[in-house]
Design an enzyme around this catalytic site. Structure first.
Site, PDB file in Angstrom:
ATOM      1  N   SER A 146       0.837  -1.187   0.000  1.00  0.00           N
ATOM      2  CA  SER A 146       0.000   0.000   0.000  1.00  0.00           C
ATOM      3  C   SER A 146       0.888   1.259   0.000  1.00  0.00           C
ATOM      4  CB  SER A 146      -0.949  -0.043   1.198  1.00  0.00           C
ATOM      5  OG  SER A 146      -1.996   0.869   1.070  1.00  0.00           O
ATOM      6  N   ARG A 212     -11.690   6.449   9.309  1.00  0.00           N
ATOM      7  CA  ARG A 212     -11.281   5.044   9.318  1.00  0.00           C
ATOM      8  C   ARG A 212     -12.424   4.141   8.841  1.00  0.00           C
ATOM      9  NH1 ARG A 212      -6.551   2.156   9.199  1.00  0.00           N
ATOM     10  NH2 ARG A 212      -6.661   0.267  10.459  1.00  0.00           N
ATOM     11  N   ASP A 299      -9.093  -6.362  -4.884  1.00  0.00           N
ATOM     12  CA  ASP A 299      -8.685  -5.099  -4.256  1.00  0.00           C
ATOM     13  C   ASP A 299      -9.475  -3.955  -4.893  1.00  0.00           C
ATOM     14  OD1 ASP A 299      -7.383  -2.881  -3.178  1.00  0.00           O
ATOM     15  OD2 ASP A 299      -5.387  -3.766  -3.369  1.00  0.00           O
ATOM     16  N   HIS A 328      -8.152  -5.450  -0.407  1.00  0.00           N
ATOM     17  CA  HIS A 328      -6.853  -4.788  -0.251  1.00  0.00           C
ATOM     18  C   HIS A 328      -6.061  -5.322   0.937  1.00  0.00           C
ATOM     19  CE1 HIS A 328      -3.848  -1.662  -0.622  1.00  0.00           C
ATOM     20  NE2 HIS A 328      -4.077  -1.246   0.613  1.00  0.00           N
ATOM     21  N   ASP A 329      -6.721  -5.599   2.027  1.00  0.00           N
ATOM     22  CA  ASP A 329      -6.040  -6.053   3.247  1.00  0.00           C
ATOM     23  C   ASP A 329      -5.439  -7.450   3.126  1.00  0.00           C
ATOM     24  OD1 ASP A 329      -6.230  -3.800   4.764  1.00  0.00           O
ATOM     25  OD2 ASP A 329      -7.855  -4.506   6.052  1.00  0.00           O
TER      26      ASP A 329
END
Length: 351
Positions: A146, A212, A299, A328-329
């Site tokens: 990232s 967040r 992602d 993505h994680d």
């Protein structure tokens, strides 16, 4: 710093590198000096050829063995019994490196909103000062995901033949309008906090919690939310996903601050490997290291096509893909797939 004369280093405690003197930034601004918190694990060989340098993502820190414990540690893929592993807290972050809450030596007070704009290029240059301080000339592998991947590709260009392998996880060579848009909405959430603009460490905290929650929608895939956050009973309110996102926001609010979140997300937006260098493709063609770009099939933030672009344009590029509903994680979660990909890369490219 615990460094013996023969450069055999064994240390997992966080240390601090202090750069004395003005550090000029890409924006035209400068820092009168800076600090980087960092950790080292393992032994640097006499030949100094076993360095693995890990670069963390947006809200990570220098303690890589904690947040990437499936990859780094005793008997893990990157074993400190074999490698000398370095991880530094990025400039602007709040885990020991110079950040908006650090004291401005020119005023004797925290920077707060006066902390200068940073770019991923600035971050790569700051890491290079730390590299020189540690007495490291060449790096076996620079690896980051990232935001960390953005810094890693910048540093690979800067280092040239001083890095052997560059591994870019779920990242890109230039930040897309899509990613910038996600980051901008998060900063808008911070700005909407009535405390943003005040000079104290918790300014913008509730706004960052909302930021967040927004970010989590891009870090995961709808399939993952459907699997884990679907309510088992019929409801009109108080949905499981609502509680989950609020919890994630509060968890970050307890360990991070809105100032660093703002600065680091702006740095991510700034990422453009080709800026001032005749374009992205031209720069990628000038990276001599062996480059492994790893994308994630689902992602939503850094599209797999962006990883494919990197591998296609560097001279020694390889693309591999993690398949995961995590989105993505996945690069922080899918250790089995990641280890399989990395093992193949090292065997094919390093004998």
């Amino acid at each position: 710093m615990n460094v013996a004369s023969n450069y055999l280093i064994i240390d997992m405690a966080q240390e601090t590198y202090t750069h004395e003197g003005v550090f000029d930034l890409e924006s035209g601004e400068s820092l009168p000096g800076f600090q980087l918190a960092f950790t080292t694990q393992g032994r640097l060989t006499t030949a100094k050829d076993n360095v693995i340098w890990v670069i963390h993502a947006l809200t990570g820190d220098a303690k890589v063995q904690e947040w990437w414990n499936g990859m780094v540690g005793e008997d893990k893929f990157y074993d400190p019994g074999k490698y000398f592993i370095v991880c530094a807290n990025l400039l602007g972050s709040c885990y020991g490196s110079s950040s908006p809450l650090s004291e401005n030596p020119l005023t004797g007070k925290p920077y707060y909103y006066d902390f200068p704009n940073l770019s991923t290029r600035d971050m790569a240059r700051s890491l290079d000062y730390l590299r020189e301080y540690l007495g490291i000339n060449t790096i076996n592998t620079v690896i980051g995901g990232s935001l960390g991947g953005q810094v890693a590709i910048e540093w690979a260009y800067l280092l040239q033949h001083q890095v052997k392998n560059t591994i870019i996880l779920a990242s890109n060579a230039k930040t897309s309008p899509w990613t910038i848009g996600f980051n901008e909405t998060q900063r808008m959430a911070i700005e909407s906090d009535c405390t943003w603009g005040e000079n104290h460490a918790d300014a913008g905290k509730k706004g960052m919690e909302a930021a967040r929650a927004i970010a989590m929608l891009s870090y995961r895939h709808p399939e993952d939310f459907a699997l884990k956050q679907t309510d088992s009973e019929e409801k009109l309110d108080n949905f499981r996903i609502s509680s989950y996102l609020r919890y994630q926001g509060q968890k970050l609010g307890n360990r991070f601050n809105a100032f660093s979140y703002w600065v680091l997300s702006k740095a991510m937006d700034s990422h453009d490997l080709g800026r001032g260098r005749r374009g992205t493709e031209k720069v990628l063609q000038q990276i001599p290291s062996k480059v492994l770009a790893i994308g994630v099939d689902r992602d939503l933030l850094f599209l797999k096509e962006e990883s494919q672009f990197i591998s296609r344009h560097v001279p020694k590029g390889t693309y591999r893909e993690i398949q995961s509903p995590y989105g993505h994680d996945a690069f922080l979660i899918e250790y089995g797939q990641l280890q399989y990909i990395l093992k193949g890369f090292y065997l094919e490219n390093n004998g």
